[in-house]
Design a protein around this motif. Structure first.
Motif, PDB file in Angstrom:
ATOM      1  N   HIS A   1     -11.796  52.346 -16.419  1.00  0.00           N
ATOM      2  CA  HIS A   1     -10.741  53.674 -16.466  1.00  0.00           C
ATOM      3  C   HIS A   1     -10.545  53.029 -18.027  1.00  0.00           C
ATOM      4  O   HIS A   1     -10.540  52.122 -18.589  1.00  0.00           O
ATOM      5  N   PRO A   2     -11.174  54.334 -19.374  1.00  0.00           N
ATOM      6  CA  PRO A   2     -11.084  53.935 -20.831  1.00  0.00           C
ATOM      7  C   PRO A   2      -9.774  53.669 -21.519  1.00  0.00           C
ATOM      8  O   PRO A   2      -9.324  53.198 -22.215  1.00  0.00           O
ATOM      9  N   ASP A   3      -9.082  54.629 -20.165  1.00  0.00           N
ATOM     10  CA  ASP A   3      -7.490  54.646 -20.540  1.00  0.00           C
ATOM     11  C   ASP A   3      -6.649  52.714 -19.825  1.00  0.00           C
ATOM     12  O   ASP A   3      -5.234  52.688 -20.599  1.00  0.00           O
ATOM     13  N   ARG A   4      -7.245  52.308 -19.545  1.00  0.00           N
ATOM     14  CA  ARG A   4      -7.252  50.991 -19.237  1.00  0.00           C
ATOM     15  C   ARG A   4      -7.788  49.439 -20.081  1.00  0.00           C
ATOM     16  O   ARG A   4      -7.212  48.391 -19.562  1.00  0.00           O
ATOM     17  N   GLU A   5      -8.175  50.497 -21.001  1.00  0.00           N
ATOM     18  CA  GLU A   5      -9.328  49.683 -21.109  1.00  0.00           C
ATOM     19  C   GLU A   5      -8.653  49.010 -23.185  1.00  0.00           C
ATOM     20  O   GLU A   5      -8.084  49.392 -23.415  1.00  0.00           O
ATOM     21  N   PRO A   6      -7.664  47.585 -22.851  1.00  0.00           N
ATOM     22  CA  PRO A   6      -7.777  47.110 -24.665  1.00  0.00           C
ATOM     23  C   PRO A   6      -8.078  46.570 -25.541  1.00  0.00           C
ATOM     24  O   PRO A   6      -7.695  47.528 -26.715  1.00  0.00           O
ATOM     25  N   ASP A   7      -9.241  46.692 -25.685  1.00  0.00           N
ATOM     26  CA  ASP A   7     -10.388  46.964 -27.174  1.00  0.00           C
ATOM     27  C   ASP A   7     -10.727  48.592 -27.208  1.00  0.00           C
ATOM     28  O   ASP A   7     -11.318  48.760 -26.404  1.00  0.00           O
ATOM     29  N   PRO A   8     -10.838  48.473 -28.566  1.00  0.00           N
ATOM     30  CA  PRO A   8     -10.695  49.540 -28.923  1.00  0.00           C
ATOM     31  C   PRO A   8     -12.159  50.531 -28.866  1.00  0.00           C
ATOM     32  O   PRO A   8     -12.402  51.723 -28.464  1.00  0.00           O
ATOM     33  N   ALA A   9     -12.866  49.128 -29.336  1.00  0.00           N
ATOM     34  CA  ALA A   9     -14.136  50.352 -29.565  1.00  0.00           C
ATOM     35  C   ALA A   9     -15.154  49.738 -27.360  1.00  0.00           C
ATOM     36  O   ALA A   9     -16.104  51.013 -28.003  1.00  0.00           O
ATOM     37  N   ARG A  11     -12.950  50.756 -24.774  1.00  0.00           N
ATOM     38  CA  ARG A  11     -12.029  52.130 -25.330  1.00  0.00           C
ATOM     39  C   ARG A  11     -13.039  53.297 -25.233  1.00  0.00           C
ATOM     40  O   ARG A  11     -13.603  54.236 -24.414  1.00  0.00           O
ATOM     41  N   GLU A  12     -13.518  53.652 -26.673  1.00  0.00           N
ATOM     42  CA  GLU A  12     -14.495  54.304 -26.807  1.00  0.00           C
ATOM     43  C   GLU A  12     -15.896  54.960 -26.041  1.00  0.00           C
ATOM     44  O   GLU A  12     -15.732  55.717 -25.654  1.00  0.00           O
ATOM     45  N   ARG A  13     -16.710  53.129 -25.697  1.00  0.00           N
ATOM     46  CA  ARG A  13     -17.401  53.414 -24.838  1.00  0.00           C
ATOM     47  C   ARG A  13     -17.462  54.157 -23.557  1.00  0.00           C
ATOM     48  O   ARG A  13     -17.975  55.025 -23.450  1.00  0.00           O
ATOM     49  N   LYS A  14     -16.157  53.855 -23.546  1.00  0.00           N
ATOM     50  CA  LYS A  14     -15.918  53.909 -22.141  1.00  0.00           C
ATOM     51  C   LYS A  14     -16.102  56.058 -21.777  1.00  0.00           C
ATOM     52  O   LYS A  14     -15.786  56.440 -20.424  1.00  0.00           O
ATOM     53  N   THR A  15     -14.851  55.846 -22.804  1.00  0.00           N
ATOM     54  CA  THR A  15     -14.619  57.462 -23.222  1.00  0.00           C
ATOM     55  C   THR A  15     -15.439  58.322 -23.210  1.00  0.00           C
ATOM     56  O   THR A  15     -15.776  58.939 -22.281  1.00  0.00           O
ATOM     57  N   THR A  16     -16.875  58.034 -24.034  1.00  0.00           N
ATOM     58  CA  THR A  16     -17.941  58.207 -24.469  1.00  0.00           C
ATOM     59  C   THR A  16     -19.073  58.416 -22.927  1.00  0.00           C
ATOM     60  O   THR A  16     -19.160  59.642 -22.270  1.00  0.00           O
TER      61      THR A  16
END
Length: 150
Positions: A1-9, A11-16
Motif C-alpha cells: 500500500h502506498p501509505d506504508r511506503e517510506p521511499d517517496p519515489a 510511494r508515488e509509483r505505488k499511488t499511481t
C-alpha cells in the motif's frame, strides 16, 4: 500500500499504480489489471523469458484455476438470475437488455402493488369485503377446475 511506503519515489509509483488498478477494476478491465499486476511485480519481458518451465507451468495452472473459478461464478450468476428473477440468461445477453427486462418486471410489480393497495382500502368496507371474498372463492374454484381439465 502506498501509505506504508517510506521511499517517496516508490510511494508515488505505488499511488499511481493503485489509482490505475482502481480505475481498471471499476471498468472491469481484466487485461489492464493483469498488466498492472506485472508492473507491480516488476516483471519485465526479459524476466518473463528467463522464467523456468516449472514456474511457467505453475503460472499456467494458476490461471486455469482462476478461469475455472470465473466460469463457475458465471454459471452460478446465470442460475441465480434464472431462478430468482425469472428470466433466462443466454449468450449475447447485453446489459441493456437485462436492464430493460428488470425495468419491465419492476413496472409490473409496481402495478400489482398499486392494485393490492387499492383492494386493501376497499376491503375496509365490510360490504365490499364480502363481495371480494366471494370473487376470490369463485376465482380459486375456476382455477382448480381448469387444472383438472388439463
Amino acid at each position: 500500500h502506498p501509505d506504508r511506503e517510506p521511499d517517496p519515489a516508490e510511494r508515488e509509483r505505488k499511488t499511481t499504480l493503485m489509482s490505475q488498478a482502481n480505475a481498471a477494476y471499476e471498468r472491469r478491465d481484466l487485461g489492464a489489471l493483469l498488466r498492472l499486476q506485472m508492473q507491480i511485480s516488476q516483471i519485465d519481458e526479459k524476466s518473463m523469458a528467463q522464467l523456468t518451465d516449472d514456474k511457467l507451468n505453475a503460472m499456467s495452472t494458476l490461471l486455469q484455476e482462476q478461469i475455472s473459478a470465473l466460469e463457475q461464478s458465471k454459471i452460478q450468476a446465470e442460475y441465480q438470475a434464472t431462478h430468482e428473477f425469472g428470466f433466462q440468461v443466454f449468450p449475447g445477453l447485453s446489459e441493456t437488455a437485462l436492464l430493460c427486462e428488470i425495468r419491465s418486471q419492476t413496472e409490473d410489480y409496481q402495478e400489482e402493488l398499486a392494485a393490492l393497495q387499492s383492494e386493501i382500502v376497499l376491503v375496509q368496507d365490510s360490504k365490499y369485503l364480502k363481495q371480494w371474498l366471494k370473487n376470490q372463492k369463485n376465482f380459486l374454484q375456476s382455477r382448480s377446475q381448469a387444472r383438472i381439465l388439463e
